[in-house]
Design a protein around this motif. Sequence first.
Motif, PDB file in Angstrom:
ATOM      1  N   ALA A   1      -6.599  -4.013  11.405  1.00  0.00           N
ATOM      2  CA  ALA A   1      -6.517  -3.140  10.235  1.00  0.00           C
ATOM      3  C   ALA A   1      -5.370  -3.556   9.318  1.00  0.00           C
ATOM      4  O   ALA A   1      -5.544  -3.647   8.097  1.00  0.00           O
ATOM      5  CB  ALA A   1      -6.344  -1.688  10.677  1.00  0.00           C
ATOM      6  N   ALA A   2      -4.216  -3.832   9.901  1.00  0.00           N
ATOM      7  CA  ALA A   2      -3.064  -4.239   9.089  1.00  0.00           C
ATOM      8  C   ALA A   2      -3.330  -5.549   8.363  1.00  0.00           C
ATOM      9  O   ALA A   2      -2.996  -5.692   7.181  1.00  0.00           O
ATOM     10  CB  ALA A   2      -1.823  -4.355   9.978  1.00  0.00           C
ATOM     11  N   ARG A   3      -3.940  -6.503   9.048  1.00  0.00           N
ATOM     12  CA  ARG A   3      -4.204  -7.806   8.419  1.00  0.00           C
ATOM     13  C   ARG A   3      -5.248  -7.710   7.308  1.00  0.00           C
ATOM     14  O   ARG A   3      -5.238  -8.507   6.373  1.00  0.00           O
ATOM     15  CB  ARG A   3      -4.645  -8.821   9.463  1.00  0.00           C
ATOM     16  CG  ARG A   3      -3.491  -9.244  10.363  1.00  0.00           C
ATOM     17  CD  ARG A   3      -3.878 -10.373  11.270  1.00  0.00           C
ATOM     18  NE  ARG A   3      -2.737 -10.787  12.086  1.00  0.00           N
ATOM     19  CZ  ARG A   3      -2.709 -11.895  12.782  1.00  0.00           C
ATOM     20  NH1 ARG A   3      -3.741 -12.723  12.773  1.00  0.00           N
ATOM     21  NH2 ARG A   3      -1.657 -12.203  13.493  1.00  0.00           N
ATOM     22  N   LEU A   4      -6.146  -6.731   7.429  1.00  0.00           N
ATOM     23  CA  LEU A   4      -7.166  -6.545   6.388  1.00  0.00           C
ATOM     24  C   LEU A   4      -6.700  -5.575   5.300  1.00  0.00           C
ATOM     25  O   LEU A   4      -7.354  -5.445   4.274  1.00  0.00           O
ATOM     26  CB  LEU A   4      -8.476  -6.042   7.008  1.00  0.00           C
ATOM     27  CG  LEU A   4      -9.231  -7.047   7.866  1.00  0.00           C
ATOM     28  CD1 LEU A   4     -10.438  -6.390   8.527  1.00  0.00           C
ATOM     29  CD2 LEU A   4      -9.670  -8.249   7.049  1.00  0.00           C
ATOM     30  N   GLY A   5      -5.594  -4.881   5.552  1.00  0.00           N
ATOM     31  CA  GLY A   5      -5.071  -3.943   4.556  1.00  0.00           C
ATOM     32  C   GLY A   5      -5.830  -2.640   4.491  1.00  0.00           C
ATOM     33  O   GLY A   5      -5.940  -2.039   3.411  1.00  0.00           O
ATOM     34  N   VAL A   6      -6.353  -2.198   5.622  1.00  0.00           N
ATOM     35  CA  VAL A   6      -7.100  -0.935   5.687  1.00  0.00           C
ATOM     36  C   VAL A   6      -6.585  -0.114   6.865  1.00  0.00           C
ATOM     37  O   VAL A   6      -5.772  -0.577   7.654  1.00  0.00           O
ATOM     38  CB  VAL A   6      -8.624  -1.177   5.832  1.00  0.00           C
ATOM     39  CG1 VAL A   6      -9.161  -1.974   4.654  1.00  0.00           C
ATOM     40  CG2 VAL A   6      -8.956  -1.884   7.133  1.00  0.00           C
ATOM     41  N   SER A   7      -7.101   1.108   6.993  1.00  0.00           N
ATOM     42  CA  SER A   7      -6.743   1.949   8.132  1.00  0.00           C
ATOM     43  C   SER A   7      -7.664   1.648   9.313  1.00  0.00           C
ATOM     44  O   SER A   7      -8.711   1.013   9.155  1.00  0.00           O
ATOM     45  CB  SER A   7      -6.869   3.427   7.747  1.00  0.00           C
ATOM     46  OG  SER A   7      -8.230   3.749   7.507  1.00  0.00           O
ATOM     47  N   ILE A   8      -7.287   2.142  10.485  1.00  0.00           N
ATOM     48  CA  ILE A   8      -8.142   1.973  11.658  1.00  0.00           C
ATOM     49  C   ILE A   8      -9.452   2.737  11.450  1.00  0.00           C
ATOM     50  O   ILE A   8     -10.524   2.245  11.806  1.00  0.00           O
ATOM     51  CB  ILE A   8      -7.415   2.427  12.938  1.00  0.00           C
ATOM     52  CG1 ILE A   8      -6.234   1.489  13.215  1.00  0.00           C
ATOM     53  CG2 ILE A   8      -8.364   2.462  14.129  1.00  0.00           C
ATOM     54  CD1 ILE A   8      -5.348   1.911  14.369  1.00  0.00           C
ATOM     55  N   ALA A   9      -9.375   3.901  10.831  1.00  0.00           N
ATOM     56  CA  ALA A   9     -10.595   4.659  10.524  1.00  0.00           C
ATOM     57  C   ALA A   9     -11.467   3.882   9.538  1.00  0.00           C
ATOM     58  O   ALA A   9     -12.702   3.896   9.647  1.00  0.00           O
ATOM     59  CB  ALA A   9     -10.240   6.032   9.953  1.00  0.00           C
TER      60      ALA A   9
ATOM     61  N   GLU B   1      -9.234   0.123  -1.459  1.00  0.00           N
ATOM     62  CA  GLU B   1      -8.972   1.066  -2.547  1.00  0.00           C
ATOM     63  C   GLU B   1      -8.543   2.418  -2.000  1.00  0.00           C
ATOM     64  O   GLU B   1      -7.600   3.033  -2.515  1.00  0.00           O
ATOM     65  CB  GLU B   1     -10.218   1.221  -3.423  1.00  0.00           C
ATOM     66  CG  GLU B   1     -10.538   0.001  -4.256  1.00  0.00           C
ATOM     67  CD  GLU B   1     -11.900   0.084  -4.947  1.00  0.00           C
ATOM     68  OE1 GLU B   1     -12.654   1.065  -4.714  1.00  0.00           O
ATOM     69  OE2 GLU B   1     -12.211  -0.845  -5.698  1.00  0.00           O
ATOM     70  N   THR B   2      -9.219   2.871  -0.951  1.00  0.00           N
ATOM     71  CA  THR B   2      -8.863   4.136  -0.312  1.00  0.00           C
ATOM     72  C   THR B   2      -7.448   4.070   0.235  1.00  0.00           C
ATOM     73  O   THR B   2      -6.649   4.997   0.056  1.00  0.00           O
ATOM     74  CB  THR B   2      -9.859   4.471   0.823  1.00  0.00           C
ATOM     75  OG1 THR B   2     -11.167   4.574   0.269  1.00  0.00           O
ATOM     76  CG2 THR B   2      -9.489   5.756   1.533  1.00  0.00           C
ATOM     77  N   GLN B   3      -7.122   2.975   0.905  1.00  0.00           N
ATOM     78  CA  GLN B   3      -5.783   2.806   1.483  1.00  0.00           C
ATOM     79  C   GLN B   3      -4.725   2.796   0.382  1.00  0.00           C
ATOM     80  O   GLN B   3      -3.653   3.379   0.553  1.00  0.00           O
ATOM     81  CB  GLN B   3      -5.728   1.507   2.299  1.00  0.00           C
ATOM     82  CG  GLN B   3      -4.487   1.348   3.106  1.00  0.00           C
ATOM     83  CD  GLN B   3      -4.407   2.292   4.293  1.00  0.00           C
ATOM     84  OE1 GLN B   3      -5.308   3.053   4.585  1.00  0.00           O
ATOM     85  NE2 GLN B   3      -3.302   2.244   4.980  1.00  0.00           N
ATOM     86  N   ALA B   4      -5.007   2.164  -0.737  1.00  0.00           N
ATOM     87  CA  ALA B   4      -4.059   2.126  -1.853  1.00  0.00           C
ATOM     88  C   ALA B   4      -3.827   3.530  -2.401  1.00  0.00           C
ATOM     89  O   ALA B   4      -2.678   3.909  -2.713  1.00  0.00           O
ATOM     90  CB  ALA B   4      -4.566   1.196  -2.948  1.00  0.00           C
ATOM     91  N   LYS B   5      -4.878   4.332  -2.492  1.00  0.00           N
ATOM     92  CA  LYS B   5      -4.745   5.714  -2.970  1.00  0.00           C
ATOM     93  C   LYS B   5      -3.913   6.550  -2.001  1.00  0.00           C
ATOM     94  O   LYS B   5      -3.070   7.345  -2.419  1.00  0.00           O
ATOM     95  CB  LYS B   5      -6.120   6.347  -3.159  1.00  0.00           C
ATOM     96  CG  LYS B   5      -6.894   5.799  -4.332  1.00  0.00           C
ATOM     97  CD  LYS B   5      -8.280   6.409  -4.400  1.00  0.00           C
ATOM     98  CE  LYS B   5      -9.117   5.738  -5.462  1.00  0.00           C
ATOM     99  NZ  LYS B   5     -10.513   6.210  -5.450  1.00  0.00           N
ATOM    100  N   VAL B   6      -4.153   6.364  -0.715  1.00  0.00           N
ATOM    101  CA  VAL B   6      -3.394   7.106   0.296  1.00  0.00           C
ATOM    102  C   VAL B   6      -1.916   6.741   0.210  1.00  0.00           C
ATOM    103  O   VAL B   6      -1.039   7.627   0.238  1.00  0.00           O
ATOM    104  CB  VAL B   6      -3.947   6.822   1.712  1.00  0.00           C
ATOM    105  CG1 VAL B   6      -3.007   7.313   2.797  1.00  0.00           C
ATOM    106  CG2 VAL B   6      -5.323   7.443   1.877  1.00  0.00           C
ATOM    107  N   ARG B   7      -1.612   5.469   0.097  1.00  0.00           N
ATOM    108  CA  ARG B   7      -0.213   5.040   0.004  1.00  0.00           C
ATOM    109  C   ARG B   7       0.454   5.567  -1.269  1.00  0.00           C
ATOM    110  O   ARG B   7       1.613   5.968  -1.254  1.00  0.00           O
ATOM    111  CB  ARG B   7      -0.119   3.522   0.066  1.00  0.00           C
ATOM    112  CG  ARG B   7      -0.380   2.991   1.455  1.00  0.00           C
ATOM    113  CD  ARG B   7      -0.150   1.502   1.558  1.00  0.00           C
ATOM    114  NE  ARG B   7      -0.397   1.052   2.914  1.00  0.00           N
ATOM    115  CZ  ARG B   7      -1.066  -0.046   3.221  1.00  0.00           C
ATOM    116  NH1 ARG B   7      -1.520  -0.833   2.259  1.00  0.00           N
ATOM    117  NH2 ARG B   7      -1.261  -0.382   4.476  1.00  0.00           N
ATOM    118  N   ALA B   8      -0.283   5.564  -2.366  1.00  0.00           N
ATOM    119  CA  ALA B   8       0.268   6.081  -3.616  1.00  0.00           C
ATOM    120  C   ALA B   8       0.562   7.573  -3.497  1.00  0.00           C
ATOM    121  O   ALA B   8       1.610   8.047  -3.968  1.00  0.00           O
ATOM    122  CB  ALA B   8      -0.703   5.816  -4.766  1.00  0.00           C
ATOM    123  N   GLU B   9      -0.314   8.308  -2.858  1.00  0.00           N
ATOM    124  CA  GLU B   9      -0.104   9.746  -2.669  1.00  0.00           C
ATOM    125  C   GLU B   9       1.082  10.002  -1.741  1.00  0.00           C
ATOM    126  O   GLU B   9       1.893  10.891  -1.994  1.00  0.00           O
ATOM    127  CB  GLU B   9      -1.376  10.395  -2.110  1.00  0.00           C
ATOM    128  CG  GLU B   9      -1.261  11.882  -1.857  1.00  0.00           C
ATOM    129  CD  GLU B   9      -1.036  12.727  -3.109  1.00  0.00           C
ATOM    130  OE1 GLU B   9      -0.733  13.921  -2.963  1.00  0.00           O
ATOM    131  OE2 GLU B   9      -1.146  12.204  -4.240  1.00  0.00           O
TER     132      GLU B   9
END
Length: 122
Positions: free
Chosen positions: A66-74, A106-114
Amino acid sequence: MTSHKTAQTMKPATAAKKLEIYLEATPAEFREGVVSRDELNALQADPPAWLRDLRRDGPHPRSVVAARLGVSIAGLARGGVTEALTTDQIDAIKADNPQWLIRERETQAKVRAEEKRLRHRD
């Protein structure tokens, strides 16, 4: 009376999680024993060849994938990735850049921004 300090030990699964490696890919002697805190520190400070190879080539646990792909485990699960992947498999996914990966990034970027917004607010 002198106190005898007992070495703190952990299960191989805990040690693997701390080392960020996939337990099933480790040598049998690692999986079948217990790992002391001193042994864990030694593995982190001066990793043996098998540990260096695992960290470089995999298979990697989902948290590392997940970290290497830049996404969450979910996000991995939503994308259909449910098992450990090798570095080559991760690179292939990055090269293909499937729609689910774009969406999850994109979802991960939104979560981090929030999360950042909330940190600055508080």
